[in-house]
Design an enzyme around this catalytic site. Structure first.
Site, PDB file in Angstrom:
ATOM      1  CG  HIS A   1      -6.972   2.892  -5.983  1.00  0.00           C
ATOM      2  ND1 HIS A   1      -8.124   2.987  -5.227  1.00  0.00           N
ATOM      3  CD2 HIS A   1      -6.577   1.602  -5.872  1.00  0.00           C
ATOM      4  CE1 HIS A   1      -8.394   1.817  -4.690  1.00  0.00           C
ATOM      5  NE2 HIS A   1      -7.475   0.955  -5.059  1.00  0.00           N
TER       6      HIS A   1
ATOM      7  CG  HIS B   1     -11.157  -1.188  -3.800  1.00  0.00           C
ATOM      8  ND1 HIS B   1      -9.988  -1.403  -3.128  1.00  0.00           N
ATOM      9  CD2 HIS B   1     -12.053  -0.799  -2.876  1.00  0.00           C
ATOM     10  CE1 HIS B   1     -10.164  -1.164  -1.848  1.00  0.00           C
ATOM     11  NE2 HIS B   1     -11.415  -0.795  -1.650  1.00  0.00           N
TER      12      HIS B   1
HETATM   13  P1  FAD Z   1      -2.100  -3.769 -14.866  1.00  0.00           P
HETATM   14  O1  FAD Z   1      -2.995  -4.810 -14.309  1.00  0.00           O
HETATM   15  O2  FAD Z   1      -1.019  -3.278 -14.003  1.00  0.00           O
HETATM   16  O3  FAD Z   1      -1.510  -4.378 -16.213  1.00  0.00           O
HETATM   17  C1  FAD Z   1      -0.416  -3.817 -16.891  1.00  0.00           C
HETATM   18  C2  FAD Z   1       0.426  -4.945 -17.453  1.00  0.00           C
HETATM   19  O4  FAD Z   1       1.336  -4.411 -18.403  1.00  0.00           O
HETATM   20  C3  FAD Z   1       1.273  -5.647 -16.390  1.00  0.00           C
HETATM   21  O5  FAD Z   1       1.117  -7.044 -16.507  1.00  0.00           O
HETATM   22  C4  FAD Z   1       2.690  -5.200 -16.722  1.00  0.00           C
HETATM   23  O6  FAD Z   1       3.680  -6.152 -16.379  1.00  0.00           O
HETATM   24  C5  FAD Z   1       2.609  -4.987 -18.210  1.00  0.00           C
HETATM   25  N1  FAD Z   1       3.581  -4.030 -18.743  1.00  0.00           N
HETATM   26  C6  FAD Z   1       3.861  -2.787 -18.289  1.00  0.00           C
HETATM   27  N2  FAD Z   1       4.779  -2.188 -19.059  1.00  0.00           N
HETATM   28  C7  FAD Z   1       5.093  -3.073 -20.042  1.00  0.00           C
HETATM   29  C8  FAD Z   1       5.958  -3.029 -21.164  1.00  0.00           C
HETATM   30  N3  FAD Z   1       6.689  -1.935 -21.458  1.00  0.00           N
HETATM   31  N4  FAD Z   1       6.030  -4.124 -21.969  1.00  0.00           N
HETATM   32  C9  FAD Z   1       5.290  -5.229 -21.713  1.00  0.00           C
HETATM   33  N5  FAD Z   1       4.441  -5.324 -20.659  1.00  0.00           N
HETATM   34  C10 FAD Z   1       4.342  -4.243 -19.839  1.00  0.00           C
HETATM   35  N6  FAD Z   1      -8.001  -2.737  -7.053  1.00  0.00           N
HETATM   36  C11 FAD Z   1      -9.102  -3.387  -6.643  1.00  0.00           C
HETATM   37  O7  FAD Z   1     -10.089  -3.465  -7.374  1.00  0.00           O
HETATM   38  N7  FAD Z   1      -9.167  -3.953  -5.394  1.00  0.00           N
HETATM   39  C12 FAD Z   1      -8.115  -3.910  -4.543  1.00  0.00           C
HETATM   40  O8  FAD Z   1      -8.193  -4.428  -3.437  1.00  0.00           O
HETATM   41  C13 FAD Z   1      -6.924  -3.265  -4.973  1.00  0.00           C
HETATM   42  N8  FAD Z   1      -5.835  -3.238  -4.182  1.00  0.00           N
HETATM   43  C14 FAD Z   1      -4.648  -2.836  -4.720  1.00  0.00           C
HETATM   44  C15 FAD Z   1      -3.475  -3.072  -4.005  1.00  0.00           C
HETATM   45  C16 FAD Z   1      -2.250  -2.792  -4.580  1.00  0.00           C
HETATM   46  C17 FAD Z   1      -0.982  -3.072  -3.820  1.00  0.00           C
HETATM   47  C18 FAD Z   1      -2.182  -2.246  -5.883  1.00  0.00           C
HETATM   48  C19 FAD Z   1      -0.851  -1.955  -6.518  1.00  0.00           C
HETATM   49  C20 FAD Z   1      -3.342  -1.981  -6.579  1.00  0.00           C
HETATM   50  C21 FAD Z   1      -4.578  -2.286  -6.008  1.00  0.00           C
HETATM   51  N9  FAD Z   1      -5.760  -2.119  -6.720  1.00  0.00           N
HETATM   52  C22 FAD Z   1      -6.906  -2.701  -6.267  1.00  0.00           C
HETATM   53  C23 FAD Z   1      -5.765  -1.439  -8.016  1.00  0.00           C
HETATM   54  C24 FAD Z   1      -5.866  -2.374  -9.203  1.00  0.00           C
HETATM   55  O9  FAD Z   1      -5.300  -3.628  -8.916  1.00  0.00           O
HETATM   56  C25 FAD Z   1      -5.207  -1.748 -10.432  1.00  0.00           C
HETATM   57  O10 FAD Z   1      -5.730  -0.468 -10.627  1.00  0.00           O
HETATM   58  C26 FAD Z   1      -5.460  -2.557 -11.686  1.00  0.00           C
HETATM   59  O11 FAD Z   1      -5.102  -3.907 -11.515  1.00  0.00           O
HETATM   60  C27 FAD Z   1      -4.713  -1.955 -12.864  1.00  0.00           C
HETATM   61  O12 FAD Z   1      -5.057  -2.628 -14.046  1.00  0.00           O
HETATM   62  P2  FAD Z   1      -4.467  -2.186 -15.448  1.00  0.00           P
HETATM   63  O13 FAD Z   1      -5.092  -3.038 -16.473  1.00  0.00           O
HETATM   64  O14 FAD Z   1      -4.581  -0.726 -15.583  1.00  0.00           O
HETATM   65  O15 FAD Z   1      -2.905  -2.479 -15.371  1.00  0.00           O
END
Ligand code: FAD
Length: 569
Positions: A504, A547
């Site tokens: 997280h 979460h």
């Molecule tokens: P992300 O969803 O990670 O999106 C970032 C995107 O950018 C990705 O698709 C990546 O490939 C892309 N990217 C990165 N760098 C580049 C680049 N240089 N060029 C092009 N593309 C790029 N949350 C919950 O609510 N419930 C849960 O049960 C839960 N369990 C979890 C379990 C695990 C194993 C993990 C890892 C996380 C969990 N979380 C959970 C947390 C939650 O899923 C994340 O905090 C959230 O999805 C992050 O969203 P985001 O939009 O910040 O980034």
């Protein structure tokens, strides 16, 4: 400027990025491109399988970021998982859908983010949500709700898996935790989280598949002519206009594709949604950050914001596991969100006064560890807020996930609001090189103590009737290995040798006033730029008790409205 051109470029087609892409492209007059390093996982069984948690770990769709050696936590490195796919980390996560305690969101406004409070965010949680009313069978197994908290017409399916663990589980847990002072909470998603609850998940019950950001916000809209997702394409950095404006103006993004390096141009904005372990890195590679760091790698300083990549806040996860006396089928959805009063009982005031008297020192340590990039007064104010949330407001202090699965009764837990603060910074001007990620797990005694205290609380719960009837031997940590009265140092060692990241990470481009250490404004615009925003977990200024995805969807929904309003879309 011969490359392709769009109005908006979103870097990262993940949890947050796809919300923005969807909402902006609702307007046919604007063109939107999403740059995504990964590819479709629509048919990937490791993703779709509702019971497949963990199957995607270590595969090609897991970034598996490696941390620096964790010097406060036994020395070894940790793996921080994150999804590399259309849908981002929502394609590999645990699917739990819990929001936050209302006062935590209100604190965003208290710290200077005008317009960000629970009351203003709740409609966006609801806008994103398509709550699936549980069936009678699911209801009898614990799925419960207050409909007023939920949205029923949004894109994101939220509900319970078809098969929830058997009917007697909830009453057993309820009777047990009641004796420990933890009440039952019918629906933890209304801003009041404390209690034993059966929370919903991001799941499509009808199709019995995981609901991820792509299934909710992208695939049903993929034919929009003004929405283009550019996959298998890695963003390197922002390209700036050559100008003498006082604000930096982005004109596009440099990317690496299988054909080499190209520029994709943006006429309006570049929005970074690459996740909290990538967006700050992209800022630094683009010349926005701490000049001391940028100069080391000969990156010209475009905007001096020394807190880019600071304020990294994650949680730490351990497990206390038992042999079961029964064989459980179905998907467990039970969590205990326990307050400090509930965990510590009569001892809570001692803990509170210890924390209270330590915060000045903690703030010094964080500031020094950031070489002054984080100002002591700013982090101390954040710590005082955190203290108030934990000990005055009594927000949840720990989450305990209860996992009766087949012949075992496992539990995973994490203290929700650690004081440790880390950072993420570039180690090279080359975008393909890994960054230095240092969450500083267990930087402070209080965080380590909390990790031990919650384990002891769990053990007490499993020794309490009627839950005690459902379990035999404890196999982790094991009462022989680690009796209740084992010296604290042995408990500490067990924690450090067995913990993992709770995945997280937040805060690395915090939404806060600039003089409080913020990187983005309440409009999520990067300070000193005219047209660069960050919309993802990086902007959450403080860790949450829920979460993260539910809140990230809501934040991105609100961000989309802010952007649309600015451009009158
Ligand atoms: P992300 O969803 O990670 O999106 C970032 C995107 O950018 C990705 O698709 C990546 O490939 C892309 N990217 C990165 N760098 C580049 C680049 N240089 N060029 C092009 N593309 C790029 N949350 C919950 O609510 N419930 C849960 O049960 C839960 N369990 C979890 C379990 C695990 C194993 C993990 C890892 C996380 C969990 N979380 C959970 C947390 C939650 O899923 C994340 O905090 C959230 O999805 C992050 O969203 P985001 O939009 O910040 O980034």
């Amino acid at each position: 400027d011969s490359g392709p051109k769009y109005d908006f470029i979103i870097v990262g087609g993940g949890t947050s990025g796809l919300v923005i892409a969807n909402r902006l492209s609702e307007n046919k007059r604007v063109t939107v491109a999403v740059i995504e390093a990964g590819d479709s996982v629509f048919h990937n069984h490791n993703v779709t399988n509702v019971a497949g948690y963990g199957h995607a770990f270590g595969t090609h769709i897991d970034w598996a970021y490696e941390t620096e050696d964790q010097k406060y936590a036994g020395g070894s490195k940790q793996i921080m998982r994150a999804g590399k796919a259309i849908g981002g980390t929502s394609t590999i996560n645990g699917m739990s859908y819990t929001r936050a305690q209302s006062v935590q969101i209100d604190a965003w406004e208290l710290f200077g983010n005008k317009g960000w409070n629970w009351g203003s965010l709740l409609p966006y949680y609801q806008k994103s949500e398509k709550f699936e009313i549980p069936s009678q069978n699911q209801f009898s197994r614990g799925a419960d709700y207050y409909i007023t908290y939920h949205g029923e017409t949004g894109p994101l399916n939220v509900g319970w898996p078809i098969d929830i663990t058997n009917r007697s589980m909830l009453p057993t847990l309820d009777q047990t935790f009641n004796q420990l002072g933890v009440p039952y909470n019918r629906d933890a998603n209304g801003g009041s989280m404390v209690g034993l609850t059966s929370h919903p998940n991001t799941v499509n019950t009808k199709e019995n598949v995981r609901e991820d950001a792509a299934r909710a916000y992208y695939w049903p809209y993929q034919n929009r002519p003004n929405l283009k997702i550019i996959t298998n394409t890695f963003a390197n950095k922002i390209i700036w206009a050559n100008n003498s404006h006082s604000e930096a103006v982005a004109i596009g993004v440099e990317v690496t594709t299988s054909h080499g390096i190209e520029t994709i141009y943006a006429s309006k904005e570049v929005i970074l949604s690459a996740g909290s372990l990538k967006s700050p890195v992209l800022l630094e590679l683009s010349g926005i950050g701490n000049p001391d760091i940028l100069r080391k790698y000969d990156i010209p300083v475009k905007v001096n914001i020394s807190t880019v990549g600071e304020n990294l806040q994650d949680q730490t996860n351990n497990g206390v596991h038992y042999q079961g006396t029964e064989f459980w089928l179905g998907y467990p959805t039970f969590s205990v969100l326990a307050s400090a009063n509930q965990i510590y009982g009569n001892n809570v005031s001692n803990v509170a006064s210890y924390v209270n008297s330590s915060m000045v020192e903690y703030a010094k340590v964080v500031s020094n560890s950031s070489k002054g990039a984080v100002q002591e007064a700013n982090i101390l104010a954040a710590f005082k807020l955190q203290y108030d949330l934990i000990f005055e407001s009594q927000v949840p202090y720990a989450e305990i996930v209860l996992l009766p699965i087949e012949g075992m009764f496992m539990s995973e837990y994490w203290p929700l609001l650690p004081f440790s603060r880390g950072s993420i910074h570039i180690k090279s001007a080359n975008a393909s090189m890994p960054a230095s990620i240092n969450p500083n797990y267990f930087m402070f005694k209080q965080d380590l103590d909390a990790q031990v205290d919650v384990a002891r609380f769990i053990r007490k719960a499993f020794m309490t009737d009627p839950l005690s009837d459902l379990v035999g031997d404890e196999f982790a940590p094991g009462v022989d290995n680690l009796p209740d009265d084992a010296p604290t140092s042995e408990w500490d060692d067990w924690v450090k040798s067995n913990y993992r990241s709770n995945f997280h990470p937040v805060g690395t481009a915090s939404m806060l006033p600039r003089n409080r250490g913020g990187v983005v404004s309440p409009e999520l615009k990067v300070y000193g730029t005219r047209n660069v925003r960050v919309v993802d977990a990086s902007v959450l200024p403080f860790q949450l008790c829920g979460h993260l995805t539910s809140t990230l969807y809501a934040v991105a929904e609100k961000a989309a409205d802010i952007i649309k309003k600015q451009y009158r879309l």
